[in-house]
Design a protein around this motif. Structure first.
Motif, PDB file in Angstrom:
ATOM      1  N   ILE A 164       0.840  -1.205   0.000  1.00 51.73           N
ATOM      2  CA  ILE A 164       0.000   0.000   0.000  1.00 51.73           C
ATOM      3  C   ILE A 164       0.870   1.249   0.000  1.00 51.73           C
ATOM      4  O   ILE A 164       0.624   2.208  -0.735  1.00 51.73           O
ATOM      5  CB  ILE A 164      -0.950  -0.004   1.220  1.00 51.73           C
ATOM      6  N   TRP A 165       1.916   1.219   0.845  1.00 55.06           N
ATOM      7  CA  TRP A 165       2.771   2.408   0.936  1.00 55.06           C
ATOM      8  C   TRP A 165       3.476   2.684  -0.384  1.00 55.06           C
ATOM      9  O   TRP A 165       3.525   3.817  -0.850  1.00 55.06           O
ATOM     10  CB  TRP A 165       3.793   2.232   2.049  1.00 55.06           C
ATOM     11  N   ARG A 166       4.017   1.644  -1.022  1.00 54.85           N
ATOM     12  CA  ARG A 166       4.701   1.846  -2.293  1.00 54.85           C
ATOM     13  C   ARG A 166       3.724   2.295  -3.374  1.00 54.85           C
ATOM     14  O   ARG A 166       4.059   3.098  -4.249  1.00 54.85           O
ATOM     15  CB  ARG A 166       5.411   0.554  -2.732  1.00 54.85           C
ATOM     16  N   SER A 167       2.498   1.797  -3.307  1.00 52.51           N
ATOM     17  CA  SER A 167       1.475   2.212  -4.261  1.00 52.51           C
ATOM     18  C   SER A 167       1.180   3.702  -4.124  1.00 52.51           C
ATOM     19  O   SER A 167       1.126   4.439  -5.118  1.00 52.51           O
ATOM     20  CB  SER A 167       0.195   1.399  -4.033  1.00 52.51           C
ATOM     21  N   GLN A 168       1.031   4.159  -2.888  1.00 57.64           N
ATOM     22  CA  GLN A 168       0.734   5.574  -2.650  1.00 57.64           C
ATOM     23  C   GLN A 168       1.947   6.445  -2.942  1.00 57.64           C
ATOM     24  O   GLN A 168       1.826   7.526  -3.530  1.00 57.64           O
ATOM     25  CB  GLN A 168       0.276   5.767  -1.205  1.00 57.64           C
ATOM     26  N   GLU A 169       3.126   5.983  -2.525  1.00 55.63           N
ATOM     27  CA  GLU A 169       4.342   6.776  -2.687  1.00 55.63           C
ATOM     28  C   GLU A 169       4.683   6.988  -4.162  1.00 55.63           C
ATOM     29  O   GLU A 169       5.209   8.037  -4.543  1.00 55.63           O
ATOM     30  CB  GLU A 169       5.496   6.066  -1.972  1.00 55.63           C
ATOM     31  N   THR A 170       4.408   5.988  -4.993  1.00 51.35           N
ATOM     32  CA  THR A 170       4.769   6.057  -6.414  1.00 51.35           C
ATOM     33  C   THR A 170       3.584   6.400  -7.307  1.00 51.35           C
ATOM     34  O   THR A 170       3.729   6.459  -8.529  1.00 51.35           O
ATOM     35  CB  THR A 170       5.370   4.715  -6.887  1.00 51.35           C
ATOM     36  N   THR A 215       1.066   4.580  -8.067  1.00 49.73           N
ATOM     37  CA  THR A 215       0.876   3.436  -8.949  1.00 49.73           C
ATOM     38  C   THR A 215      -0.282   2.599  -8.419  1.00 49.73           C
ATOM     39  O   THR A 215      -0.374   2.356  -7.220  1.00 49.73           O
ATOM     40  CB  THR A 215       2.150   2.561  -8.999  1.00 49.73           C
ATOM     41  N   LYS A 216      -1.160   2.158  -9.301  1.00 47.46           N
ATOM     42  CA  LYS A 216      -2.255   1.294  -8.884  1.00 47.46           C
ATOM     43  C   LYS A 216      -1.695   0.047  -8.199  1.00 47.46           C
ATOM     44  O   LYS A 216      -0.686  -0.519  -8.632  1.00 47.46           O
ATOM     45  CB  LYS A 216      -3.092   0.861 -10.086  1.00 47.46           C
ATOM     46  N   LEU A 217      -2.363  -0.365  -7.126  1.00 50.63           N
ATOM     47  CA  LEU A 217      -1.883  -1.511  -6.359  1.00 50.63           C
ATOM     48  C   LEU A 217      -1.769  -2.750  -7.237  1.00 50.63           C
ATOM     49  O   LEU A 217      -0.797  -3.506  -7.146  1.00 50.63           O
ATOM     50  CB  LEU A 217      -2.822  -1.781  -5.179  1.00 50.63           C
ATOM     51  N   ARG A 218      -2.734  -2.945  -8.096  1.00 53.16           N
ATOM     52  CA  ARG A 218      -2.711  -4.120  -8.975  1.00 53.16           C
ATOM     53  C   ARG A 218      -1.495  -4.076  -9.901  1.00 53.16           C
ATOM     54  O   ARG A 218      -0.794  -5.089 -10.059  1.00 53.16           O
ATOM     55  CB  ARG A 218      -3.991  -4.179  -9.800  1.00 53.16           C
ATOM     56  N   ALA A 219      -1.228  -2.918 -10.497  1.00 52.54           N
ATOM     57  CA  ALA A 219      -0.092  -2.792 -11.410  1.00 52.54           C
ATOM     58  C   ALA A 219       1.223  -2.998 -10.668  1.00 52.54           C
ATOM     59  O   ALA A 219       2.155  -3.631 -11.185  1.00 52.54           O
ATOM     60  CB  ALA A 219      -0.110  -1.424 -12.084  1.00 52.54           C
ATOM     61  N   LEU A 220       1.299  -2.480  -9.452  1.00 56.09           N
ATOM     62  CA  LEU A 220       2.510  -2.639  -8.652  1.00 56.09           C
ATOM     63  C   LEU A 220       2.754  -4.112  -8.344  1.00 56.09           C
ATOM     64  O   LEU A 220       3.875  -4.617  -8.488  1.00 56.09           O
ATOM     65  CB  LEU A 220       2.382  -1.838  -7.361  1.00 56.09           C
TER      66      LEU A 220
END
Length: 244
Positions: free
Chosen positions: A171-177, A179-184
């Motif tokens: 979740i954090w990397r998704s928000q930080e970048t 980027t959609k969680l699914r794509a990440l």
């Protein structure tokens, strides 16, 4: 005095203050740079403290300090990426469990001059902000449940964290970048194929676990358990029968 203080224990981080943030460290002059979130993780207001190696190690839990110091020395010596899961104690005496992941910091010429990465608080608390975040991404979670579970499993295996903590990292990397969680998750799982498996030592340990796990837990099917019980009963009946 709190109950924790009276018992001689460090209180753990309250649910409403779980933090994540970034850092940079230059090898040549031993210079650290903390984001405001990492400063807050250690109990400081933005700009209140000048981070140094000595200050960083002073905040490590006494039982983890030597391990972190060894890891830092290895990073300075080799310039390799690293990860470390350990405990820190902030200025209020609160103990936090953190995951620190560092990558190579390079200059304009491509030379490795330091390390840069992030801290994430993985103290075992679920708070309102996390639930709100999950509510926002729920449709994406349902649509990509399988690949997200695979990504969580990879994080759990590599960093030695539990499922909830692995989800927090995603979740954090998704928000930080942004980027959609699914794509990440899809990108992470896809890139794992390039690793071509674990290193020899890790693979050997897993080989042993795979071949012996049945000895430590009841992994038999219901049918095999019934057969095992039936055979045991037959053996007991044979033993108990009078000898002619």
């Amino acid at each position: 005095m709190t109950t924790d203080e009276a018992a001689g224990r460090n209180p753990t981080a309250p649910p409403s203050r779980r933090l994540t943030g970034s850092y940079r460290f230059w090898f040549a002059d031993q210079r650290w740079e903390w984001s405001d979130q990492v400063a807050a993780l250690h109990g400081y207001r933005p700009g209140q403290a000048r981070p140094t190696t000595e200050l960083l190690l002073a905040h490590k839990h006494p039982d983890d300090r030597a391990k972190v110091a060894d890891t830092l020395a290895m990073v300075v010596r080799t310039g390799l990426p690293f990860s470390s899961r350990h405990r820190i104690i902030d200025t209020a005496g609160i103990t936090r469990h953190v995951l620190v992941v560092g990558d190579q910091l390079r200059d304009d010429a491509g030379e490795v001059v330091g390390t840069a990465g992030f801290y994430i608080d993985v103290t075992d608390n679920v708070h309102d902000q996390r639930r709100e975040t999950i509510d926002e991404i729920l449709p994406d979670l349902v649509a990509a449940r399988e690949v997200i579970e695979q990504a969580k499993g990879a994080l759990m295996a590599i960093y030695g964290i539990n499922a909830e903590q692995a989800f927090d990292v995603l979740i954090w990397r998704s928000q930080e970048t942004n980027t959609k969680l699914r794509a990440l998750a899809e990108g992470l799982v896809s890139a794992l194929h390039d690793f071509r498996g674990a290193e020899v030592h890790t693979r050997a340990r897993f080989d042993h676990l795979l071949l012996t796990v049945h000895e430590h837990t009841d992994t038999r099917t219901p049918h095999s358990r019934r057969t095992h019980r039936h055979n045991g009963q037959r053996r007991r009946q044979s033993t108990d029968s009078p000898q002619r």
